[in-house]
Design an enzyme around this catalytic site. Structure first.
Site, short mmCIF file in Angstrom:
data_model
loop_
_atom_site.label_atom_id
_atom_site.label_comp_id
_atom_site.label_asym_id
_atom_site.label_seq_id
_atom_site.Cartn_x
_atom_site.Cartn_y
_atom_site.Cartn_z
N SER A 146 2.24 -5.23 3.03
CA SER A 146 3.68 -5.01 3.20
C SER A 146 4.50 -5.90 2.27
O SER A 146 5.71 -6.06 2.45
CB SER A 146 4.09 -5.24 4.66
N CYS B 81 0.85 -1.20 0.00
CA CYS B 81 0.00 0.00 0.00
C CYS B 81 0.89 1.25 0.00
O CYS B 81 2.10 1.17 0.25
CB CYS B 81 -0.87 -0.01 1.24
N HIS C 153 3.17 2.02 11.51
CA HIS C 153 2.09 1.69 12.45
C HIS C 153 1.83 2.79 13.45
O HIS C 153 0.87 2.73 14.21
CB HIS C 153 2.42 0.41 13.21
N CYS D 156 1.75 6.15 8.90
CA CYS D 156 0.83 6.27 7.76
C CYS D 156 -0.25 7.32 8.09
O CYS D 156 -0.78 7.32 9.21
CB CYS D 156 0.17 4.92 7.49
N THR E 10 -6.57 -0.09 11.77
CA THR E 10 -6.76 0.17 10.32
C THR E 10 -6.81 -1.10 9.47
O THR E 10 -7.36 -1.07 8.37
CB THR E 10 -5.62 1.06 9.80
N ASN F 145 -2.74 -7.85 8.37
CA ASN F 145 -3.67 -7.82 7.22
C ASN F 145 -3.47 -9.03 6.31
O ASN F 145 -4.42 -9.50 5.68
CB ASN F 145 -3.58 -6.49 6.47
N GLU G 12 0.17 -0.93 16.36
CA GLU G 12 -0.73 0.20 16.09
C GLU G 12 -1.68 0.42 17.28
O GLU G 12 -1.90 1.56 17.72
CB GLU G 12 -1.54 -0.06 14.81
N CYS H 194 -8.59 1.11 6.89
CA CYS H 194 -8.03 1.87 5.76
C CYS H 194 -8.51 1.32 4.42
O CYS H 194 -8.87 0.14 4.30
CB CYS H 194 -6.51 1.90 5.84
#
Ligand code: SF4
Length: 281
Positions: free
Chosen positions: A262, A12, A73, A95, A160, A220, A125, A190
């Site tokens: 990532s 991302c 994070h 981010c 997120t 994720n 995070e 996100c």
């Protein structure tokens, strides 16, 4: 065997920017990342070749370099202050969508809501969010909704990278468990996470088997693997092309490929190439 690549997959913008800023900083002077910059071993190995060191966000003194990097994070304001007071220069690669989650939680608290975070308590995070609001309740599943202290206003945000459908289930459970409370949910999942989850659903309609590429400790990436399995598709998570096992694909006619936020493009290409050669063989 036909190979389908997800419409949205892989790295991302938040991770790309964090890597770019770290490379730039490392070209000027020695740097230490305060934690794993992104949850991907291939990226780790590359950063090591650039001489980038690894420290611990929670332990000021774990970095020997003047410049330190806060990862994508994010971190709490308290963490930032402690590192600055110890004389370090900070390259902050948080981010912007993580910053947005911090701002959403702060605004809910300011308006008198008890803060509630949907996510994994131990994830960096979430620890950053808790650093700013230690009184926050952290929930991962609908069953956790009963653990929130009773309060007339509950302000809910999400880590997120949690899947939105799971987050919405938890929000519904909070409303059900606390019918007398006003529950306000601010959606901080996100956009790249949402896009990769939706693209996975499309892939699952076409394929019997899905390969998910990403670090084993990438939240994720794990969520993509879990979702594929929940959709009734066989799924395996791999970090590199070398992890692919030919026997997985013996009965498979359609295989799907996706990757966490990532994962490097070159890792995805290498997995696609290996699948093509397995298919040809
Ligand atoms: S996964 Fe989402 S929040 Fe995390 S770095 Fe990427 S865009 Fe930002």
């Amino acid at each position: 065997m036909t190979i389908h690549l997800a419409q949205h997959y892989g790295m991302c913008f938040g991770v790309r920017d964090a890597l770019r800023s770290t490379h730039h900083a490392a070209a000027q002077e020695p740097v230490t990342t305060l934690g794993q910059l992104v949850h991907n071993p291939v990226v780790d190995a590359h950063l090591q070749t650039l001489g980038v060191q690894r420290g611990d966000l929670d332990h000021v003194g774990s970095a020997t370099t003047r410049r330190v990097v806060i990862t994508a994070h994010g971190a709490s304001d308290g963490h930032r202050l402690r590192w600055q007071q110890a004389g370090h220069q900070i390259t902050d690669t948080t981010c912007p969508l993580v910053t947005k989650a911090h701002q959403a939680l702060a605004s809910l608290v300011e308006e008198g809501y008890h803060p509630v975070i949907i996510g994994q308590r131990t994830h960096v995070e979430v620890r950053g969010l808790l650093g700013d609001h230690p009184e926050a309740s952290v929930l991962l599943s609908p069953e956790d909704a009963c653990c929130i202290p009773s309060h007339h206003r509950l302000g809910v945000i999400s880590q997120t990278t949690q899947p939105l459908d799971q987050v919405l289930r938890v929000v519904e459970a909070v409303k059900k468990q606390h019918p007398a409370s006003e529950v306000r949910f601010m959606d901080t999942v996100c956009r790249p996470t949402k896009q990769r989850q939706t693209a996975l659903e499309d892939l699952a309609r076409q394929c019997e088997f899905i390969v998910v590429i990403g670090g084993r400790n990438s939240n994720n990436t794990r969520q993509l693997t879990d979702k594929a399995r929940a959709l009734g598709v066989q799924a395996q998570q791999v970090e590199t092309a070398a992890d692919l096992q030919p026997e997985w694909f013996r009965q498979v006619t359609h295989v799907g490929v996706t990757a966490g936020t990532s994962t490097l493009d070159e890792t995805v290409r290498a997995v696609m190439d290996r699948l093509q050669s397995l298919s040809a063989a």
